[in-house]
Design an enzyme around this catalytic site. Structure first.
Site: not given
Ligand code: NAD
Length: 474
Positions: A173, A226-227, A229, A246, A280, A377
């Site tokens: 997804k 993180t939220a 996650g 991650e 990230c 961040e």
């Molecule tokens: P996000 O958590 O808003 O969304 C990520 C994904 O999760 C999207 O596909 C979204 O549709 C999905 N999603 C949202 N709510 C969900 C739920 N309740 N259940 C399942 N899936 C859900 O993150 P973002 O804004 O897309 O990405 C930015 C963040 O990602 C930053 O904090 C960044 O640091 C982090 N990031 C981490 C790494 C790493 O390897 N540690 C790599 C890239 C990005």
């Protein structure tokens, strides 16, 4: 307008409806993706479930061959995939220090081949007159992969290829903000892999939530905030689903007084500002010794202020727009907070006066740990530079964060810097570098930056369960 379908059980699916994908360089919708409904999620998981026994039983060499073929297909479609990545993320084709869409697609190719060649051999624990004891690695079943918008193709590859290599089947997804290159990747894969082995559903958080909650999903691999996650981990608890998370980072870099300021500044600019800071493991807080503070700040501002910011498709652009409006608003908010708390803006600090989500690369001097741009961040082109006198104090301040993805120490004395870097509470400690990852070394976060690792044998093992096989002989 271009529309990219979802793939379920080897077939293209138009979905219940479509949603628009915005080109952040213009702020306008330029393409559409199929929107999944609950029935699509069910069908995708069912297809993956049905394909699992056959894929798990496929001879190892054949799985490896098919994954190499997928790497070749990605390479053959590099120009198309690069353009998709640039248009949906804003990231330039080449980019600052070569970190752009070319690196993203090239990295996807390289990771696919390197991961296809990984092995998890059977471990022999005992073989004597009484028994033979072996430890095998078995695939888990259906893996749900949920990805973010910042490196949408590369992160999808990071999830999907090791999951498949280990014998699992997958439902991906991608982020609703940048789904296209990942959907196209699954479309290309569907011409190579047996039906159902790799499926994709598209849509927002509600689609991700339905996918991760599905009873037939054995493991979730998630990259994002993180939220989100935390929410996924709560859902996973219901059926003890395996997890790799991650999550966000707030990586600190500590610059020792012995560095050559002119030599180190371009590296720091690339580590902080590539992809507009939306990586990230970007360097997000810079602790600089007071003896070189002013000189390094001036050099950072000179370099950052001179970067070519423009449309990612235009040759020569080093930075493009931010990926989305929401992220731009966060960056503006954090800059305002720093300004109100007395930080000095050496360059940037404002939106660019043009359509799209452009923000000038910004170096912020006199930053303090209490400012939001340091404590949170920023995920944007804001480089906060903090002053320190005593290196132990700098390490303590770096470790004050809840995040623990990466960290770095910069010095002419590599041995001393290595010892200091190992005191940082993070998954990867770099010396005279930051953010450089590779397919054979584990990468992951400690503290609130995640659970588990990706890449290499350690990352591959996360897509398996151990099975001990004991054959009694006497
Ligand atoms: P996000 O958590 O808003 O969304 C990520 C994904 O999760 C999207 O596909 C979204 O549709 C999905 N999603 C949202 N709510 C969900 C739920 N309740 N259940 C399942 N899936 C859900 O993150 P973002 O804004 O897309 O990405 C930015 C963040 O990602 C930053 O904090 C960044 O640091 C982090 N990031 C981490 C790494 C790493 O390897 N540690 C790599 C890239 C990005």
């Amino acid at each position: 307008m271009q529309t990219i379908p979802m793939m379920i059980d080897g077939a293209a699916v138009a979905g219940e409806s479509r949603f628009g994908v915005i080109d952040p360089a213009s702020g306008e919708v330029f393409a559409e993706a199929a929107q999944a409904g609950p029935a699509d999620v069910d069908r995708a998981v069912a297809a993956a479930r049905a394909a699992f026994p056959g894929w798990a039983a496929t001879p190892d060499g054949e799985r490896r061959r098919l994954l190499h073929a997928l790497g070749d297909a990605l390479e053959a479609h590099m120009p198309e995939l690069m353009e998709l990545v640039t248009r949906e993320t804003g990231k330039p084709l080449a980019g600052l220090a070569g970190i752009g869409a070319g690196m993203e697609v090239g990295g996807a190719v390289a990771w696919t081949h390197a991961t296809a060649d990984l092995d998890l051999p059977v471990e022999l624990i005992q073989d004597d007159a009484t028994a033979r004891v072996e430890v095998h690695r078995k695939p888990l079943g259906v893996v749900a992969s949920v990805t973010p918008w910042n490196w949408p193709l590369l992160i999808a590859v990071w999830h999907v290829i090791p999951a498949l290599r280990a014998g699992n089947t997958v439902v991906l997804k991608p982020s609703e903000y940048a789904p296209l290159a990942a959907l196209r990747f699954v479309e290309l894969a569907s011409a190579i892999l047996p039906p159902g082995v790799l499926n994709a559903v598209a849509g927002g958080g509600e689609v991700g939530a339905a996918l991760v909650a599905h009873a037939d999903v054995a493991k979730i691999v998630f990259t994002g905030s993180t939220a989100t996650g935390r929410r996924i981990m709560q859902v996973a608890a219901g059926r003890l689903k395996r997890l790799t998370l991650e999550l966000g980072g707030n990586d600190a870099g500590i610059v020792l007084p012995d560095v050559d300021v002119a030599a180190v500044a371009p590296q720091l600019v690339a580590a902080t500002l590539h992809n507009n800071g939306q990586t990230c493991a970007c360097l997000k807080r810079l602790y600089v010794h007071e003896s070189i503070y002013d000189a390094l700040c001036a050099e950072l501002a000179r370099l950052a202020g001179g970067l070519a910011v423009g449309d990612g498709l235009a040759p020569g652009s080093e930075l493009g727009p931010l990926q989305n409006h929401r992220q731009l608003a966060i960056v503006e908010e954090l800059a305002d907070d720093a300004r109100q708390q007395g930080a000095r803006f050496l360059c940037g600090g404002r939106r660019l006066d043009r359509p799209g989500y452009f923000y000038a690369p910004t170096v912020i001097a006199d930053a303090t740990d209490a400012m939001r741009v340091v404590a949170e961040e920023q995920f944007g082109p804001l480089v906060p530079v903090l002053r320190y006198r005593d290196v132990d104090d700098a390490i303590a301040r770096a470790n004050m964060s809840d995040s623990g993805l990466g960290g770095s120490v910069w010095s002419a004395d590599a041995a001393r810097a290595t010892a200091l870097a190992q005191r940082l509470e993070c998954g990867t400690a770099w010396v005279n570098a930051h953010g450089a990852v590779q397919p054979d070394a584990p990468f992951g976060g400690v503290k609130q930056s995640g659970i588990g690792v990706e890449f290499g044998r350690h990352g591959l093992a996360e897509y398996t369960a151990l099975q001990t096989v004991k054959v009694a002989k006497a």
